[in-house]
Motif scaffolding. Structure first.
Motif, PDB file in Angstrom:
ATOM      1  N   LEU A 189      -9.125  -2.810  30.025  1.00  7.64           N
ATOM      2  CA  LEU A 189      -7.859  -3.517  29.846  1.00  7.64           C
ATOM      3  C   LEU A 189      -6.653  -2.594  30.016  1.00  7.64           C
ATOM      4  O   LEU A 189      -5.666  -2.973  30.659  1.00  7.64           O
ATOM      5  N   LYS A 190      -6.737  -1.410  29.457  1.00  3.52           N
ATOM      6  CA  LYS A 190      -5.604  -0.483  29.549  1.00  3.52           C
ATOM      7  C   LYS A 190      -5.320  -0.118  31.007  1.00  3.52           C
ATOM      8  O   LYS A 190      -4.166  -0.129  31.446  1.00  3.52           O
ATOM      9  N   ARG A 191      -6.374   0.189  31.742  1.00  2.00           N
ATOM     10  CA  ARG A 191      -6.214   0.551  33.153  1.00  2.00           C
ATOM     11  C   ARG A 191      -5.705  -0.641  33.956  1.00  2.00           C
ATOM     12  O   ARG A 191      -4.849  -0.497  34.837  1.00  2.00           O
ATOM     13  N   LEU A 192      -6.221  -1.823  33.651  1.00  2.00           N
ATOM     14  CA  LEU A 192      -5.791  -3.036  34.340  1.00  2.00           C
ATOM     15  C   LEU A 192      -4.311  -3.283  34.130  1.00  2.00           C
ATOM     16  O   LEU A 192      -3.564  -3.566  35.085  1.00  2.00           O
ATOM     17  N   GLN A 193      -3.850  -3.147  32.891  1.00  2.00           N
ATOM     18  CA  GLN A 193      -2.446  -3.413  32.599  1.00  2.00           C
ATOM     19  C   GLN A 193      -1.528  -2.366  33.207  1.00  2.00           C
ATOM     20  O   GLN A 193      -0.408  -2.675  33.621  1.00  2.00           O
ATOM     21  N   LEU A 194      -1.998  -1.136  33.291  1.00  2.17           N
ATOM     22  CA  LEU A 194      -1.199  -0.101  33.950  1.00  2.17           C
ATOM     23  C   LEU A 194      -0.994  -0.431  35.425  1.00  2.17           C
ATOM     24  O   LEU A 194       0.103  -0.264  35.971  1.00  2.17           O
ATOM     25  N   LYS A 195      -2.057  -0.898  36.081  1.00  2.23           N
ATOM     26  CA  LYS A 195      -1.946  -1.256  37.493  1.00  2.23           C
ATOM     27  C   LYS A 195      -1.050  -2.476  37.674  1.00  2.23           C
ATOM     28  O   LYS A 195      -0.230  -2.528  38.606  1.00  2.23           O
ATOM     29  N   LEU A 196      -1.191  -3.454  36.793  1.00  5.35           N
ATOM     30  CA  LEU A 196      -0.345  -4.643  36.875  1.00  5.35           C
ATOM     31  C   LEU A 196       1.122  -4.280  36.651  1.00  5.35           C
ATOM     32  O   LEU A 196       2.005  -4.730  37.381  1.00  5.35           O
ATOM     33  N   GLN A 197       1.357  -3.472  35.638  1.00  2.73           N
ATOM     34  CA  GLN A 197       2.725  -3.076  35.333  1.00  2.73           C
ATOM     35  C   GLN A 197       3.353  -2.334  36.504  1.00  2.73           C
ATOM     36  O   GLN A 197       4.555  -2.465  36.768  1.00  2.73           O
ATOM     37  N   GLY A 198       2.536  -1.568  37.240  1.00  2.00           N
ATOM     38  CA  GLY A 198       3.050  -0.830  38.380  1.00  2.00           C
ATOM     39  C   GLY A 198       3.213  -1.673  39.628  1.00  2.00           C
ATOM     40  O   GLY A 198       3.667  -1.169  40.663  1.00  2.00           O
ATOM     41  N   SER A 199       2.844  -2.949  39.557  1.00  2.00           N
ATOM     42  CA  SER A 199       2.910  -3.803  40.742  1.00  2.00           C
ATOM     43  C   SER A 199       3.787  -5.035  40.577  1.00  2.00           C
ATOM     44  O   SER A 199       4.495  -5.421  41.504  1.00  2.00           O
ATOM     45  N   VAL A 200       3.746  -5.682  39.392  1.00  2.00           N
ATOM     46  CA  VAL A 200       4.408  -6.978  39.270  1.00  2.00           C
ATOM     47  C   VAL A 200       5.395  -7.082  38.125  1.00  2.00           C
ATOM     48  O   VAL A 200       6.057  -8.116  37.990  1.00  2.00           O
ATOM     49  N   SER A 201       5.510  -6.042  37.285  1.00  2.00           N
ATOM     50  CA  SER A 201       6.470  -6.168  36.190  1.00  2.00           C
ATOM     51  C   SER A 201       7.883  -6.183  36.748  1.00  2.00           C
ATOM     52  O   SER A 201       8.154  -5.642  37.823  1.00  2.00           O
ATOM     53  N   ALA A 202       8.793  -6.771  36.001  1.00  5.56           N
ATOM     54  CA  ALA A 202      10.166  -6.959  36.479  1.00  5.56           C
ATOM     55  C   ALA A 202      10.850  -5.632  36.810  1.00  5.56           C
ATOM     56  O   ALA A 202      11.718  -5.564  37.670  1.00  5.56           O
ATOM     57  N   GLN A 203      10.426  -4.561  36.117  1.00 11.27           N
ATOM     58  CA  GLN A 203      11.092  -3.274  36.314  1.00 11.27           C
ATOM     59  C   GLN A 203      10.684  -2.583  37.611  1.00 11.27           C
ATOM     60  O   GLN A 203      11.428  -1.769  38.146  1.00 11.27           O
ATOM     61  N   VAL A 204       9.487  -2.896  38.124  1.00 11.33           N
ATOM     62  CA  VAL A 204       8.984  -2.121  39.263  1.00 11.33           C
ATOM     63  C   VAL A 204       8.700  -2.938  40.521  1.00 11.33           C
ATOM     64  O   VAL A 204       8.456  -2.361  41.577  1.00 11.33           O
ATOM     65  N   ASN A 205       8.722  -4.274  40.434  1.00  8.84           N
ATOM     66  CA  ASN A 205       8.326  -5.029  41.619  1.00  8.84           C
ATOM     67  C   ASN A 205       9.346  -4.924  42.754  1.00  8.84           C
ATOM     68  O   ASN A 205       9.135  -5.432  43.839  1.00  8.84           O
ATOM     69  N   ALA A 206      10.461  -4.238  42.467  1.00 12.07           N
ATOM     70  CA  ALA A 206      11.405  -3.977  43.551  1.00 12.07           C
ATOM     71  C   ALA A 206      10.763  -3.115  44.626  1.00 12.07           C
ATOM     72  O   ALA A 206      11.187  -3.136  45.774  1.00 12.07           O
ATOM     73  N   GLY A 207       9.732  -2.340  44.262  1.00 11.63           N
ATOM     74  CA  GLY A 207       9.041  -1.501  45.238  1.00 11.63           C
ATOM     75  C   GLY A 207       8.418  -2.314  46.349  1.00 11.63           C
ATOM     76  O   GLY A 207       8.824  -2.211  47.519  1.00 11.63           O
ATOM     77  N   PRO A 208       7.434  -3.185  46.030  1.00  8.44           N
ATOM     78  CA  PRO A 208       6.851  -4.050  47.056  1.00  8.44           C
ATOM     79  C   PRO A 208       7.883  -4.946  47.732  1.00  8.44           C
ATOM     80  O   PRO A 208       7.867  -5.107  48.959  1.00  8.44           O
ATOM     81  N   LEU A 209       8.781  -5.515  46.944  1.00 11.79           N
ATOM     82  CA  LEU A 209       9.792  -6.398  47.533  1.00 11.79           C
ATOM     83  C   LEU A 209      10.725  -5.645  48.470  1.00 11.79           C
ATOM     84  O   LEU A 209      11.181  -6.192  49.482  1.00 11.79           O
ATOM     85  N   ALA A 210      11.005  -4.384  48.141  1.00 12.95           N
ATOM     86  CA  ALA A 210      11.878  -3.587  49.000  1.00 12.95           C
ATOM     87  C   ALA A 210      11.235  -3.367  50.366  1.00 12.95           C
ATOM     88  O   ALA A 210      11.917  -3.388  51.394  1.00 12.95           O
ATOM     89  N   PHE A 211       9.912  -3.165  50.391  1.00 11.58           N
ATOM     90  CA  PHE A 211       9.201  -3.026  51.661  1.00 11.58           C
ATOM     91  C   PHE A 211       9.301  -4.323  52.469  1.00 11.58           C
ATOM     92  O   PHE A 211       9.566  -4.303  53.671  1.00 11.58           O
ATOM     93  N   ALA A 212       9.077  -5.448  51.800  1.00 10.95           N
ATOM     94  CA  ALA A 212       9.136  -6.735  52.492  1.00 10.95           C
ATOM     95  C   ALA A 212      10.537  -7.009  53.018  1.00 10.95           C
ATOM     96  O   ALA A 212      10.719  -7.509  54.132  1.00 10.95           O
ATOM     97  N   GLU A 213      11.532  -6.679  52.222  1.00 10.79           N
ATOM     98  CA  GLU A 213      12.929  -6.904  52.621  1.00 10.79           C
ATOM     99  C   GLU A 213      13.284  -6.047  53.839  1.00 10.79           C
ATOM    100  O   GLU A 213      13.915  -6.520  54.786  1.00 10.79           O
ATOM    101  N   ALA A 214      12.859  -4.785  53.830  1.00 11.19           N
ATOM    102  CA  ALA A 214      13.244  -3.855  54.893  1.00 11.19           C
ATOM    103  C   ALA A 214      12.538  -4.132  56.208  1.00 11.19           C
ATOM    104  O   ALA A 214      13.142  -4.016  57.284  1.00 11.19           O
ATOM    105  N   PHE A 215      11.249  -4.492  56.147  1.00 10.79           N
ATOM    106  CA  PHE A 215      10.464  -4.567  57.376  1.00 10.79           C
ATOM    107  C   PHE A 215      10.093  -5.984  57.821  1.00 10.79           C
ATOM    108  O   PHE A 215       9.637  -6.178  58.946  1.00 10.79           O
TER     109      PHE A 215
END
Length: 285
Positions: A189-215
């Protein structure tokens, strides 16, 4: 130029030496060093500095602690220069399919890699659509583990990734890491939540979205085949994140329900924005 380097969960060290070398036969050689997982980069830097300092004099040892290319001709000839950085095991797609366990991915290894970000204007970092990356793959004479903790490097290959290829590479890594956690026979669970937090949490999802926006969203002149590949990676990303959010919902306690809802909302937000950029409804299951 000489390079000293460490194994994946250890350190990698690259040294460069002066033209009138103090290092005799070691001058301009390259090595991979294997260190315990708990070894920090500063720790091995200090050890290497002490080893060569005792031999040649501590006052002339200079460490270069990054992975940028170094021109030996530009170094101050009064000093012995040692470049230090970190490496990880390198596997191509075929090897990744064959090496499934942690043991297999940490044993019988001859290839290692490190990556160096750069831009065409000489800076290390820039805008997303101008951010390049150089992947350096090193091959050793023998496989780790070995009777010695230091093995010579016999081959070096550099691969330059364009900005959209950097985005594809980073998103593929996110997908692979998330899928690995979701497919664990005993959920962590801890590892799962770390991966989720690094992908979809409001604070970090700008990363994936920034790629989609740029390219994807802005429609700049990027190769169509690369844009389509990035879109496909995002489809995989949405699919695996959906599986991860569902799995998290089955594992959390009552005390974590609110946290789970925030992760789920972050995921729904990113899917909604991607749907708008793609002009299609991305499948989540």
């Amino acid at each position: 130029m000489q390079v000293l380097q460490s194994l994946h969960h250890a350190i990698k060290i690259l040294p460069f030496y002066r033209k009138t070398s103090y290092f005799d036969d070691e001058d301009q050689k390259e090595y991979i060093y294997k260190e315990p997982k708990v070894t920090s980069l500063p720790e091995i830097c200090e050890r290497i500095s002490n080893i060569y300092g005792e031999k040649y004099g501590k006052e002339i040892i200079k460490l270069i602690q990054d992975s940028k290319k170094v021109d030996p001709n530009q170094l101050d000839g009064r000093y012995c220069h040692i470049q230090v950085t970190h490496v990880t095991p390198y596997f191509d797609e075929r090897e990744l399919q064959r090496r499934l366990t942690d043991y297999e991915r940490n044993n019988n290894i001859r290839k290692f890699m490190f990556e160096t970000p750069f831009t065409k204007d000489g800076k290390a970092h820039g805008e997303i659509d101008k951010q390049y990356k150089r992947r350096t793959v090193l091959t050793t004479t023998h496989s780790f583990p070995y009777v010695k903790k230091r093995i010579d490097i016999i081959e070096r290959k550099d691969l330059e990734l364009s900005p959209i290829e950097v985005a594809i590479d980073q998103m593929q890594t996110k997908v692979a890491e998330m899928r690995e956690v979701v497919n664990m026979s005993h959920p962590d669970l801890k590892r799962l939540q770390l991966k989720l937090q690094g992908s979809v949490s409001a604070q970090v999802n700008a990363g994936p979205l920034a790629f989609a926006e740029a390219f994807i969203s802005k429609g700049k002149n990027f190769p169509e085949s690369k844009v389509e590949l990035l879109k496909e990676v995002f489809r995989d990303f949405v699919y695996v994140c959906n599986d991860a959010v569902d799995l998290n919902g089955t594992l959390v306690t009552t005390e974590q329900k609110e946290y789970h809802e925030s992760l789920n909302q972050g995921f729904q937000d990113i899917v909604s924005k991607l749907n708008e950029m793609f002009g299609e409804k991305l499948q989540t299951n």
